[in-house]
Design a protein around this motif. Structure first.
Motif, PDB file in Angstrom:
ATOM      1  N   UNK A  78      13.728  -3.894  15.678  1.00  0.00           N
ATOM      2  CA  UNK A  78      15.060  -3.361  15.937  1.00  0.00           C
ATOM      3  C   UNK A  78      15.708  -3.857  17.207  1.00  0.00           C
ATOM      4  N   UNK A  79      14.939  -4.439  18.119  1.00  0.00           N
ATOM      5  CA  UNK A  79      15.482  -5.072  19.323  1.00  0.00           C
ATOM      6  C   UNK A  79      16.088  -6.400  18.875  1.00  0.00           C
ATOM      7  N   UNK A  80      17.428  -6.524  18.909  1.00  0.00           N
ATOM      8  CA  UNK A  80      18.064  -7.647  18.218  1.00  0.00           C
ATOM      9  C   UNK A  80      18.606  -8.701  19.169  1.00  0.00           C
ATOM     10  N   UNK A  81      18.653  -9.940  18.633  1.00  0.00           N
ATOM     11  CA  UNK A  81      18.925 -11.124  19.441  1.00  0.00           C
ATOM     12  C   UNK A  81      19.852 -12.084  18.709  1.00  0.00           C
ATOM     13  N   UNK A  82      20.624 -12.815  19.494  1.00  0.00           N
ATOM     14  CA  UNK A  82      21.296 -14.023  19.037  1.00  0.00           C
ATOM     15  C   UNK A  82      20.517 -15.197  19.613  1.00  0.00           C
ATOM     16  N   UNK A  83      20.020 -16.069  18.747  1.00  0.00           N
ATOM     17  CA  UNK A  83      19.179 -17.192  19.161  1.00  0.00           C
ATOM     18  C   UNK A  83      20.005 -18.473  19.094  1.00  0.00           C
ATOM     19  N   UNK A  84      20.062 -19.205  20.217  1.00  0.00           N
ATOM     20  CA  UNK A  84      20.809 -20.452  20.317  1.00  0.00           C
ATOM     21  C   UNK A  84      19.849 -21.598  20.589  1.00  0.00           C
ATOM     22  N   UNK A  85      20.029 -22.701  19.884  1.00  0.00           N
ATOM     23  CA  UNK A  85      19.199 -23.885  20.077  1.00  0.00           C
ATOM     24  C   UNK A  85      19.887 -24.811  21.077  1.00  0.00           C
ATOM     25  N   UNK A  86      19.325 -24.940  22.274  1.00  0.00           N
ATOM     26  CA  UNK A  86      19.897 -25.797  23.316  1.00  0.00           C
ATOM     27  C   UNK A  86      19.054 -27.042  23.562  1.00  0.00           C
ATOM     28  N   UNK A  87      18.193 -27.395  22.632  1.00  0.00           N
ATOM     29  CA  UNK A  87      17.278 -28.506  22.874  1.00  0.00           C
ATOM     30  C   UNK A  87      17.976 -29.855  22.917  1.00  0.00           C
ATOM     31  N   UNK A  88      19.205 -29.953  22.401  1.00  0.00           N
ATOM     32  CA  UNK A  88      19.928 -31.226  22.424  1.00  0.00           C
ATOM     33  C   UNK A  88      20.905 -31.311  23.586  1.00  0.00           C
ATOM     34  N   UNK A  89      20.730 -30.456  24.574  1.00  0.00           N
ATOM     35  CA  UNK A  89      21.520 -30.586  25.776  1.00  0.00           C
ATOM     36  C   UNK A  89      22.721 -29.674  25.877  1.00  0.00           C
ATOM     37  N   UNK A  90      22.900 -28.752  24.929  1.00  0.00           N
ATOM     38  CA  UNK A  90      24.004 -27.805  25.027  1.00  0.00           C
ATOM     39  C   UNK A  90      23.801 -26.920  26.263  1.00  0.00           C
TER      40      UNK A  90
END
Length: 283
Positions: free
Chosen positions: A18-30
């Motif tokens: 229930x602890x909720x997250x927005x996951x962003x992929x920054x591996x390409x330099x974002x």
């Protein structure tokens, strides 16, 4: 998650108990989200809605498949998030970056060994708890105590304190449903004893193998679950002899298993990680 057009940001919505997250992929330099973007993403009415944002980034050292950082709903950063660690692990497995059932990930607090369990849950080694007051940090006390006492609006407040990479206090209560979470949580976070604020847990021991917990988190408020808070509550209660060294911590969003064989050992937290949906933020 690949490159996106200007103004678009691909994300995964996940939760751990229930602890909720927005996951962003920054591996390409974002670039990581600034405070304004974090707040917009976390807004439950005008954004995606979450307790924290997790940014997946290249590994810092050999031996890890990736690193991640944690951003609270108010845009502030955090050093530790147990439920987030499990969600990052599940995301990396789905992505294909993590191969096999055992691998390492780097959080701001350090390296975590991860094991994917047969039931689909994830076990994460959360490190050794820090008990020295100055390192939590908790001001006004020179030595480790099972119980600390401070004055709060004219009343004496008794609590345990520990750092799991982020600071926690744990107050033992008779009935967690009636705990003054919304009143005491913000007051303790603003108290001079906690120069970096603090996560505030309210714990009820059900029996030697089970406790219930609610947590008022820094930069977020009360959440349905807090993995590092469950570890902190277990540490305080296990050191007092109130819980066995292998126990279930029940939070409003679900159950976590906490194993801490002895005071010198690492804590291992086990629990679920779930995908909700993937999308693109157009803001």
């Amino acid at each position: 998650m690949g490159k996106t057009a200007p103004g678009q940001l691909r994300f995964s919505k996940m939760h751990g108990a229930g602890n909720d997250f927005v996951v962003l992929d920054l591996r390409e330099g974002h670039l990581p989200p600034d405070a304004a973007l974090a707040a917009r993403l976390a807004d439950r009415h005008r954004g995606v809605g979450c307790d924290q944002i997790l940014t997946i980034e290249p590994p810092r050292d050999e031996g890890a498949v990736a690193s991640y950082r944690i951003w609270n709903a108010d845009g502030s950063s955090s050093q530790q998030c147990g439920n987030g660690a499990r969600c990052v692990a599940a995301w990396l497995v789905r992505d294909g970056a993590a191969q096999g059932d055992r691998f390492g990930i780097d959080s701001p607090a350090g390296r975590h060994a991860v094991q994917r369990l047969a039931n689909g849950d994830y076990a994460v080694a959360m490190g050794r708890p820090v008990l020295e007051p100055g390192r939590i940090p908790l001001q006004g006390f020179a030595h480790v105590r099972d119980e600390y006492v401070i004055s709060l609006q004219g009343e004496s407040l008794h609590f345990g304190a520990v750092s799991m990479g982020n600071p926690h206090v744990v107050l033992e209560v008779g009935l967690v449903d009636a705990a003054p979470v919304e009143r005491i949580g913000p007051l303790l976070q603003q108290h001079a004893s906690f120069p970096q604020s603090v996560n505030v847990g309210f714990a009820q021991v059900v029996d030697a193998g089970h406790a219930r917990l609610r947590v008022f988190e820094r930069g977020v408020g009360e959440t349905l679950a807090c993995g590092s808070g469950a570890c902190a509550a277990a540490v305080v209660l296990m050191r007092r002899g109130r819980l066995r060294r292998d126990a279930i911590i029940s939070l409003p969003g679900g159950d976590l298993r906490i194993q801490w064989p002895d005071d010198a050992a690492e804590i291992v937290m086990s629990g679920p990680a779930a995908f909700v949906f993937d999308g693109e933020w157009m803001g």
